[in-house]
Scaffold this motif. Sequence first.
Motif, PDB file in Angstrom:
ATOM      1  N   CYS A 174      42.932 126.749  39.129  1.00  0.00           N
ATOM      2  CA  CYS A 174      43.503 128.078  38.875  1.00  0.00           C
ATOM      3  C   CYS A 174      44.594 128.417  39.885  1.00  0.00           C
ATOM      4  N   LEU A 175      44.391 128.011  41.142  1.00  0.00           N
ATOM      5  CA  LEU A 175      45.402 128.253  42.172  1.00  0.00           C
ATOM      6  C   LEU A 175      46.689 127.484  41.855  1.00  0.00           C
ATOM      7  N   LEU A 176      46.558 126.231  41.416  1.00  0.00           N
ATOM      8  CA  LEU A 176      47.734 125.442  41.043  1.00  0.00           C
ATOM      9  C   LEU A 176      48.505 126.122  39.914  1.00  0.00           C
ATOM     10  N   LEU A 179      50.348 129.234  41.261  1.00  0.00           N
ATOM     11  CA  LEU A 179      51.538 128.849  42.023  1.00  0.00           C
ATOM     12  C   LEU A 179      52.701 128.516  41.092  1.00  0.00           C
ATOM     13  N   ARG A 180      52.393 127.836  39.999  1.00  0.00           N
ATOM     14  CA  ARG A 180      53.455 127.461  39.071  1.00  0.00           C
ATOM     15  C   ARG A 180      54.006 128.687  38.346  1.00  0.00           C
ATOM     16  N   PHE A 181      53.150 129.634  37.998  1.00  0.00           N
ATOM     17  CA  PHE A 181      53.623 130.877  37.379  1.00  0.00           C
ATOM     18  C   PHE A 181      54.612 131.583  38.301  1.00  0.00           C
ATOM     19  N   VAL A 182      54.258 131.712  39.560  1.00  0.00           N
ATOM     20  CA  VAL A 182      55.125 132.395  40.531  1.00  0.00           C
ATOM     21  C   VAL A 182      56.440 131.647  40.681  1.00  0.00           C
ATOM     22  N   THR A 241      50.602 123.089  20.745  1.00  0.00           N
ATOM     23  CA  THR A 241      51.418 123.586  21.854  1.00  0.00           C
ATOM     24  C   THR A 241      52.593 122.653  22.120  1.00  0.00           C
ATOM     25  N   LEU A 242      52.328 121.344  22.104  1.00  0.00           N
ATOM     26  CA  LEU A 242      53.394 120.360  22.316  1.00  0.00           C
ATOM     27  C   LEU A 242      54.470 120.466  21.235  1.00  0.00           C
ATOM     28  N   ASN A 253      56.243 125.412  30.850  1.00  0.00           N
ATOM     29  CA  ASN A 253      56.182 125.238  32.302  1.00  0.00           C
ATOM     30  C   ASN A 253      55.028 125.998  32.946  1.00  0.00           C
ATOM     31  N   THR A 254      54.511 126.996  32.272  1.00  0.00           N
ATOM     32  CA  THR A 254      53.455 127.817  32.874  1.00  0.00           C
ATOM     33  C   THR A 254      52.105 127.475  32.240  1.00  0.00           C
ATOM     34  N   TRP A 255      51.717 128.214  31.206  1.00  0.00           N
ATOM     35  CA  TRP A 255      50.410 127.978  30.601  1.00  0.00           C
ATOM     36  C   TRP A 255      50.390 126.734  29.709  1.00  0.00           C
TER      37      TRP A 255
END
Length: 369
Positions: A174-176, A179-182, A241-242, A253-255
């Motif tokens: 979840c932290l990874l 970080l990518r969202f930000v 999704t792909l 790039n995010t979810w």
Amino acid sequence: MGTKIHRMNPSDTVRYKVSLDLLRALAILLVLGRHSFSSGLWHRLGWSGVDLFFVISGFLVSGLMFGELKNTGNMRIGRFLARRALKIYPSFYLFLLVSMLAAWFTDRSITGLQIISEVFYLQSYIDGMWMHTWSLSVEEHFYLIMAMVLAIWQRRGFPMNVSRTMLLLVMSLCLLIALRFVYCWPHRGENWFAFSATHMRADGIWIGIILAYAYHFGSLQAWLNTKRWLFALVFVIALATLYFFSAGSHAMNTWGMTVVCLGYGGLLCLCLGWESQLQRWKSSEHTSATKRRALSVVSTIGKHSYSIYLWHLFADNLLVKLGIFDAMGWVYGGVGAGLCTVGVSVGLGLLMGWIVEGPILRWRNQKFA
């Protein structure tokens, strides 16, 4: 209170799995499609082959350590690092040496920083000589960090708390994602935004680790046959999704990237559930010769997927330098040129696998059994 680790017979080690080689074959073929064609469905979906590799690596490599811990109550970190080094380094540094010689012969300009980036596996943060070696850097960082964490974990002593460890793994994932969202938010209006930093692209590896932990210490093995519908559903959602969100878009790039990795985790579980059937197909004399041959070919491609991945862009460049596409009247990135590149890439990778990777791995398995 910690949960006691059940100690099994050391002979109950993880056996060779046909399913993992089939998944590796799928992963490398996806990557080849991405880099060999300039358009089409194969090109559109192919970038995700790297993430499939990450899921497989996370599951297999961490699973080797978890399996040894479960079976013997101990982990040989030095042996783990030695075996990974002999798997990765000889083939890679030979590839790097040949690449430098080829650059010298063709007057291609390369910088000292590019060479340093390749030599020390910094490609996910500093551009190297090749655009595809960043993923090797991500995996190498994973191996080293995992070995360090497990060494500290082992030094602290056992038993460990299984549920707490699983919660920690999920929270780290979840932290990874956060970080990518930000990181991606300022680029949300761009049609294409690419990144390769290890801490931004490690979802697949982390999901593989979570699955390996659940496989060895949780209920995943029991679910492989009873929850197939769930794994299939997750995989179908990932395929959708792909298809609907392109690589480099803000959604992907995010979810989206996490959903794709989860889907490949579902595919991994499906394949593990089919392992016994695949083993029967491979060994049974009742299996048709055509089916056995097809299984053998695909398994061989998967077994040598690392060498194929290393050399596939070299093969592409070689074909261009030799003027093969122009001689055949093929447009670069078109169907003819793309299929030729895929074929030569597989052939060159298999050759280097048989010449370099295979003998070294056989020696490794004798010295570090």
